[in-house]
Design an enzyme around this catalytic site. Sequence first.
Site, mmCIF file in Angstrom:
data_model
loop_
_atom_site.group_PDB
_atom_site.id
_atom_site.type_symbol
_atom_site.label_atom_id
_atom_site.label_comp_id
_atom_site.label_asym_id
_atom_site.label_seq_id
_atom_site.Cartn_x
_atom_site.Cartn_y
_atom_site.Cartn_z
ATOM 1 N N LYS A 35 78.349 35.682 -7.579
ATOM 2 C CA LYS A 35 79.184 35.431 -6.394
ATOM 3 C C LYS A 35 79.893 36.700 -5.949
ATOM 4 C CE LYS A 35 81.528 32.156 -8.439
ATOM 5 N NZ LYS A 35 80.766 32.095 -9.704
ATOM 6 N N THR A 36 80.471 37.383 -6.918
ATOM 7 C CA THR A 36 81.202 38.588 -6.566
ATOM 8 C C THR A 36 80.245 39.650 -6.037
ATOM 9 O OG1 THR A 36 82.825 38.061 -8.263
ATOM 10 C CG2 THR A 36 82.826 40.310 -7.434
ATOM 11 N N ASP A 225 87.345 35.974 -2.598
ATOM 12 C CA ASP A 225 86.691 35.761 -3.892
ATOM 13 C C ASP A 225 87.549 34.778 -4.701
ATOM 14 O OD1 ASP A 225 84.871 36.035 -5.916
ATOM 15 O OD2 ASP A 225 85.444 38.077 -6.493
ATOM 16 N N GLU A 226 87.006 34.162 -5.719
ATOM 17 C CA GLU A 226 87.742 33.227 -6.585
ATOM 18 C C GLU A 226 88.512 32.197 -5.755
ATOM 19 O OE1 GLU A 226 87.234 33.418 -9.766
ATOM 20 O OE2 GLU A 226 87.003 35.523 -10.366
ATOM 21 N N GLN A 256 85.813 26.804 -12.567
ATOM 22 C CA GLN A 256 86.574 27.943 -13.077
ATOM 23 C C GLN A 256 87.991 27.983 -12.531
ATOM 24 O OE1 GLN A 256 84.486 31.775 -13.745
ATOM 25 N NE2 GLN A 256 82.842 30.855 -12.554
ATOM 26 N N ARG A 606 82.201 34.303 -20.334
ATOM 27 C CA ARG A 606 82.446 35.749 -20.306
ATOM 28 C C ARG A 606 81.414 36.466 -21.159
ATOM 29 N NH1 ARG A 606 83.761 35.787 -16.038
ATOM 30 N NH2 ARG A 606 83.361 33.580 -16.210
HETATM 31 N N1 LIG Z 1 70.351 39.340 -8.417
HETATM 32 C C1 LIG Z 1 70.810 39.848 -9.540
HETATM 33 N N2 LIG Z 1 70.010 40.532 -10.380
HETATM 34 C C2 LIG Z 1 70.475 41.040 -11.535
HETATM 35 N N3 LIG Z 1 71.722 40.928 -11.960
HETATM 36 C C3 LIG Z 1 72.591 40.249 -11.193
HETATM 37 C C4 LIG Z 1 72.184 39.682 -9.951
HETATM 38 N N4 LIG Z 1 73.267 39.079 -9.413
HETATM 39 C C5 LIG Z 1 74.287 39.265 -10.273
HETATM 40 N N5 LIG Z 1 73.905 39.965 -11.340
HETATM 41 C C6 LIG Z 1 74.733 40.341 -12.515
HETATM 42 O O1 LIG Z 1 75.242 39.149 -13.109
HETATM 43 C C7 LIG Z 1 76.570 39.335 -13.599
HETATM 44 C C8 LIG Z 1 77.507 38.336 -12.936
HETATM 45 O O2 LIG Z 1 77.699 38.666 -11.585
HETATM 46 P P1 LIG Z 1 79.053 38.366 -10.831
HETATM 47 O O3 LIG Z 1 80.205 38.860 -11.610
HETATM 48 O O4 LIG Z 1 78.928 38.798 -9.433
HETATM 49 O O5 LIG Z 1 79.035 36.778 -10.922
HETATM 50 P P2 LIG Z 1 80.148 35.761 -10.514
HETATM 51 O O6 LIG Z 1 79.446 34.551 -10.037
HETATM 52 O O7 LIG Z 1 81.133 36.381 -9.621
HETATM 53 O O8 LIG Z 1 80.814 35.483 -11.922
HETATM 54 P P3 LIG Z 1 82.144 34.641 -12.230
HETATM 55 O O9 LIG Z 1 81.873 33.264 -11.759
HETATM 56 O O10 LIG Z 1 82.265 34.720 -13.719
HETATM 57 O O11 LIG Z 1 83.245 35.320 -11.495
HETATM 58 C C9 LIG Z 1 76.937 40.763 -13.294
HETATM 59 O O12 LIG Z 1 76.691 41.543 -14.430
HETATM 60 C C10 LIG Z 1 75.996 41.130 -12.162
HETATM 61 O O13 LIG Z 1 75.769 42.506 -12.137
#
Ligand SMILES: Nc1ncnc2c1ncn2[C@@H]1O[C@H](COP(=O)(O)OP(=O)(O)OP(=O)(O)O)[C@@H](O)[C@H]1O
Length: 734
Positions: A35-36, A225-226, A256, A606
């Site tokens: 997402k981030t 975000d969040e 979350q 995490r």
């Molecule tokens: N398309 C992709 N290919 C490879 N790696 C990815 C891809 N998208 C995200 N990632 C990796 O997956 C991990 C999680 O990404 P991110 O932090 O953006 O997720 P998130 O959904 O925001 O997490 P959270 O819900 O815990 O905040 C990071 O290490 C990111 O670099």
Amino acid sequence: MTDLSILENLNEEQRRAVVDTEGALLVLAGAGSGKTRVLTTRVAYLVKNMNVDPYNILAITFTNKAAGEMKQRVANMLGESCEVWISTFHSMCAQILFRECERIGYGKNFSIYAEAECARVLKRIMKSPSDADNEKNAKLFDTYYGHIKRIKSFNHDPKEYAEACIGESKIKKETLRLFDLYQAELKNNNAMDFDDLLINTVKLFDENPDVLERYQRRFRYIHVDEFQDTNKIQYRLVRQLAKGYGNIFVVGDEDQSIYGWRGAEISNILDFKKDFPDAKVYKLEQNYRSTAHILNAANRVIANNKKRFDKVLKTTKEGGKRVEVFNAYNDREEVDYVMRNINDLVTLAGYNYGDIAILMRANSLSRQFEEALTLYNMPYRVYGGIRFYERKEIKELLCYLRIAINPFDNESAARIINVPRRGIGDATVQKLIECAGANGTHLFDVVKNIENVDGLNAGTKQKIAGFRNLWLSLIDAAGKSDAVAFSEYVLKASGLFDMYKADEAEPDRVENLKEFVSAVNLFRKDNPGKTIEDFLRMVALISDADEIDDSNSVTLATIHAVKGLEFPVVFIVALEENIFPSSHAVIESDDNIEEERRLMYVAITRAKERLYVSSSRCRFRFNQRQNNLRSRFVQELIGNVPAKTPQTPQSEQKSTFKPAYTGAAAAKPASPAANAVDVSEYTVGRKVEHSKFGTGVIVSVSGSGNETIAGIEFENLGIKKFVVALAAKNMRLL
DNA sequence: TCCTTACTAATTTTT
DNA sequence: TTAGTAAGGA
Ligand SMILES: Nc1ncnc2c1ncn2[C@@H]1O[C@H](COP(=O)(O)OP(=O)(O)OP(=O)(O)O)[C@@H](O)[C@H]1O
């Protein structure tokens, strides 16, 4: 031809969310689904591919650190510095209000009060003698303070809240009275608490359509975000701003949401679809962070929550190590379990200390781990607890800086008027404050005209006159010198520096003060043109999570503090009923248990590669032994799959670890290396050379045999303690 | 009136 | 383990 290279690191569903740039969008997806990354890429995409002026983009993150990292990532993608406004809600509001505060009746340079300052304000109100006829025993402080804070952070109407949530009519009445006094006092001090920053920004926009329009026009594309952890006021602010162009992009995961106790509303997600009827909803179903075992454990746990949308989250990393579960006999054994595994991970499995996090429900659980990490000489950092800027000496210096910039700040003035000791005691300060209150002026005015104040003896007046001269000189200096020179001047002129320099029992304090000045220096170098006022604003909004850095150290933190982060190895410790879930949640309601479970979900997710969950049947807390049941979350995590619960922990090869506490539990022949060390060589006064810390002198020796601990003083680093048997391999006697 | 000393009570999470 | 308070001495 358009360059689509920034989309290369995204999957198909992520890409769709990025390129759909107009209108309202909601990305709803589980942990680690990117997402981030999507949000960050979208910001860069708008600038690079849609030719949107960075000036017209806003992105809200949960912590300042996340904001900094996002800025960095965007800059990397663009190949130029990032001019997009990226910050937390609070920081954004502080910046807006700093420019516009006169519109809502605040003076320039208003102070920002953190929790501790707010509490002092209310305490002082409740103590003031003019209030003596009212019921206000010290026991009720927490009650009143809690109610007042809840009213503000949940954006309740005070009267409605009191009617609905306070039973006893005496307390009901008193809460409302104190609420008004508290608000008036902050205003009088030209100060805002964290909630005021949000409330007053909404108010500013409500009352000044021209100001609102200006910001609406500026923020053509808004990102949050969040989103699951935004509160009502924050969401209101988002709606106000988005009314302009209607381009609003929010990402979140209701599983979350872990700040409900502070006013965060999961319902904002549902309301979003109502408030923006044309909103498109995107789902991301690939988890890129964790191995299958870890992700399955997380999914099993969160499936026990009733209030959630069912969602799919598939792993991209099949296999991996299984989750390790350990139920220790007591807390010491649990600590040893963690230490042993860290040791093995680093010495045998090739992990670095910086890859490892020990996560817990509450700050107070960290101490034993800190002690053990110190004992074994493993580098670590603790996040949560007292921050640098919350230390006593730093707070005092901040108060001096604040009163120079905002002389209406009675609270800050009262805190340091007798620091260092000037012979102006509590009784006198109380009198001065009452005098100011009676005349509708400020402490500053009373101090300034102290000669005309009745009821004080000549000696006291003279002491106060001395403080007045200092205060005037500080104000004068604030107007004349730059941030660094000013803070240096304040440090010396206030007497703080000399006072702490003379304090030999606590040599850290004067060092901290010096470090503060260096921080100002660095801030000014990094932000040319910014002033001490900017620095103070930044400092007021720093959070635990902001201080997390990537030095090669084990991270010791609460789960709240690591929201949004990831670690190759995660230990979740103290998984016991009444700790995690907390006793409050157990007593209260299912809603609270669900939030605890979401916290558990955040903790599990995490971890990238390895997850260890541990509990202890018996724990020393609050100065007594406590027997606790294993947390229900452990069973939920294990599910029907028989998990490994090793009696003696297993590791890749043969463990080199020697437990310090529970020798019997993991009795192994002492390693030859440990036996070979002649601890009697380590005597006070001997010089040693340490491979990492350089040369030092042994200043203390305690314990015996393999438990011998030597305190060694290193140049510039202070005294460090070592288990001689373990650390000897890194040291040479000189 | 101020300051030091000794005792007691209390500990979820924090932008 | 510490923060806050009460009491007694200067
Ligand atoms: N398309 C992709 N290919 C490879 N790696 C990815 C891809 N998208 C995200 N990632 C990796 O997956 C991990 C999680 O990404 P991110 O932090 O953006 O997720 P998130 O959904 O925001 O997490 P959270 O819900 O815990 O905040 C990071 O290490 C990111 O670099």
